[in-house]
Design an enzyme around this catalytic site. Structure first.
Site, PDB file in Angstrom:
ATOM      1  N   LYS A 201       0.930  -1.223   0.067  1.00 46.72           N
ATOM      2  CA  LYS A 201       0.081  -0.103   0.187  1.00 46.72           C
ATOM      3  C   LYS A 201       0.863   1.356   0.088  1.00 46.72           C
ATOM      4  O   LYS A 201       1.614   1.537   0.986  1.00 46.72           O
ATOM      5  CB  LYS A 201      -0.831   0.071   1.267  1.00 46.72           C
ATOM      6  CG  LYS A 201      -1.812   1.194   1.142  1.00 46.72           C
ATOM      7  CD  LYS A 201      -2.735   1.423   0.226  1.00 46.72           C
ATOM      8  CE  LYS A 201      -3.941   0.426   0.311  1.00 46.72           C
ATOM      9  NZ  LYS A 201      -4.953   0.385  -0.700  1.00 46.72           N
ATOM     10  N   HIS A 328     -10.063  -7.442  -5.071  1.00 47.37           N
ATOM     11  CA  HIS A 328      -9.572  -6.284  -4.168  1.00 47.37           C
ATOM     12  C   HIS A 328     -10.104  -6.780  -2.747  1.00 47.37           C
ATOM     13  O   HIS A 328     -10.959  -7.676  -2.562  1.00 47.37           O
ATOM     14  CB  HIS A 328     -10.742  -5.180  -4.614  1.00 47.37           C
ATOM     15  CG  HIS A 328     -10.651  -3.957  -3.558  1.00 47.37           C
ATOM     16  ND1 HIS A 328     -11.763  -3.733  -2.767  1.00 47.37           N
ATOM     17  CD2 HIS A 328      -9.765  -3.269  -3.128  1.00 47.37           C
ATOM     18  CE1 HIS A 328     -11.480  -2.885  -1.816  1.00 47.37           C
ATOM     19  NE2 HIS A 328     -10.397  -2.213  -2.207  1.00 47.37           N
TER      20      HIS A 328
END
Length: 434
Positions: A201, A328
């Site tokens: 991330k 996701h």
């Protein structure tokens, strides 16, 4: 009355502990809201579903739950029309809840809200139907094409703990604020869960610092697939700079810039594949993104698209356009992981390992936590989803949600507000951030 007739629906909002994982909006709150849906049939069979638990979603889920008794768990197509009729266009709550969870899917519309709510009811109905018929959910979706589903380690820059004075459940992961910390985190994921691909991330620190983290991962795990997701934090120019620096290193670059137009411009300037879970989250967004070659991979999410059947429909569209497919993840528990695994097992061209936050979650509402072996989850052939509800644990997490004086401000996820506990002046940055 048919044995498939729904006789009762139970909604249980909960708060689940969450570690201090950083993203471009801020940091995860110490507790995140989830909603557990139970659908009971005339036969006494109960099916399970799970979705976001923010108050905005709850306001839509309650009228749908009230309207479902008398319907059959097999009437899945009718769920969407029913939700549109009884949920209406309930406005989002003020503040952070006007954005999607974590602020990563733009302004919430009535359609997006309803789909995320319906997804939990559809999964619960499929679970109940499978339990009644003695079939796993994947059989109700056409049958599995694989016996296990590949998942990717989800790496985060993170603090060692939430700020002092914030009620939270501690963990032993420690901080990861530089490339060495990210590599240490990845090694633990590989050791404990056998992951062989890694997603970082991004959008937290300046791009060169995140490039260094990816290069450190490439050195530590040679040949293993790597991904980077800054959640649209970069300009087109910065996106192209990062893509150039990481060409030949990244399996794909996920949502480096915000919106289809910016993604199309990035795509035209690099041969690094671009993935998205931000600019393609509804059917109307597909045409523009695919015809302009703005993305080469879509990260599907059954919570976004309205359930497992619509996830398969999305997969078919991606296949028709030659667009790759993965999945996701947002902060989820074992019910959602089971649903992801069941539908992933039925998609022939699932081209990339799926995301999952699940290893970060220390609390759950199922009796036996799902295990990753060699980075994979075995597809259950048990009727339904293959998981059982832990009623005692559910009651504990619901009790936390009910404790408004201590935990009430966590009922709506707000990563910027969580960051302000450490930095009172923090405001979620506008994009592009760099």
């Amino acid at each position: 009355m048919s044995r498939l007739t729904i006789t009762a629906v139970r909604l249980t909002p909960i708060l689940v502990s969450d570690p201090p994982l950083l993203n471009t909006q801020g940091v995860h709150q110490p507790y995140t809201p989830r909603l557990v849906v139970e659908v009971e049939t005339a036969d006494g069979v109960t099916g399970l579903g799970e979705t976001y638990g923010d108050t905005t979603y709850l306001r839509l889920a309650r009228p749908l739950a009230d309207a479902l008794p008398g319907h059959r768990v097999s009437d899945l197509n009718a769920l969407f029309a029913l939700a549109e009729r009884v949920c209406g266009d309930a406005p989002p709550a003020t503040g952070a809840a006007t954005l999607d969870v974590g602020g990563q899917r733009g302004v919430l519309t009535a359609d997006k809200l309803r789909l995320s709510v319906v997804s939990a009811f559809e999964v619960a109905c499929l679970d109940a139907l499978g339990r009644t018929l003695g079939l796993p959910v994947h059989a109700l979706l056409g049958g599995k094409v694989r016996d296990s589903v590949d998942y990717s380690a989800y790496l985060f820059h993170r603090w060692a703990r939430h700020p002092d004075g914030v009620p939270c459940e501690p963990d032993d992961w420690g901080a990861a604020l530089d490339p060495a910390g990210i590599v240490t985190q990845a090694r633990r994921f590989a050791r404990e869960h056998g992951f062989t691909s890694f997603k970082l991330k991004g959008g937290v620190f300046e791009p060169d610092r995140e490039i260094a983290a990816v290069l450190a991962l490439a050195e530590a795990f040679p040949g293993m697939p790597l991904r980077l997701d800054p959640n649209g934090a970069w300009s087109v120019e910065t996106s192209l700079y990062v893509a150039g620096r990481l060409r030949g290193v990244l399996q794909y670059l996920e949502d480096p810039a915000t919106g289809t137009d910016a993604m199309a411009r990035v795509s035209a300037g690099t041969d690094v594949p671009l993935a998205t879970n931000m600019c393609v989250t509804t059917v109307p967004e597909i045409r523009d993104a695919f015809t302009r070659d703005a993305v080469q991979i879509v990260l599907s999410d059954h919570h976004y698209w309205g359930g497992l059947h619509r996830t398969r429909e999305l997969a078919a569209v991606c296949r028709a356009f030659g667009v790759g497919l993965s999945m996701h993840s947002n902060t989820h528990l074992g019910i959602s992981l089971a649903a992801m695994t069941q539908v992933a097992a039925t998609v022939p061209h699932l081209d990339y390992a799926c995301d999952s936050h699940y290893p970060w979650q220390r609390e759950d509402v199922i009796t036996t936590r799902t295990r990753f072996r060699d980075g994979r989850v075995t597809v259950s052939d048990t009727p339904g989803l293959g998981v059982e509800l832990d009623h005692e644990r559910l009651a504990v997490l619901h009790g936390r949600w009910l404790d408004e004086s201590t935990y009430g401000h966590y009922r709506d996820r707000d990563d910027a507000a969580a960051m302000r506990a450490a930095d009172p002046g923090w405001q979620a940055p506008s994009v592009p951030r760099w």
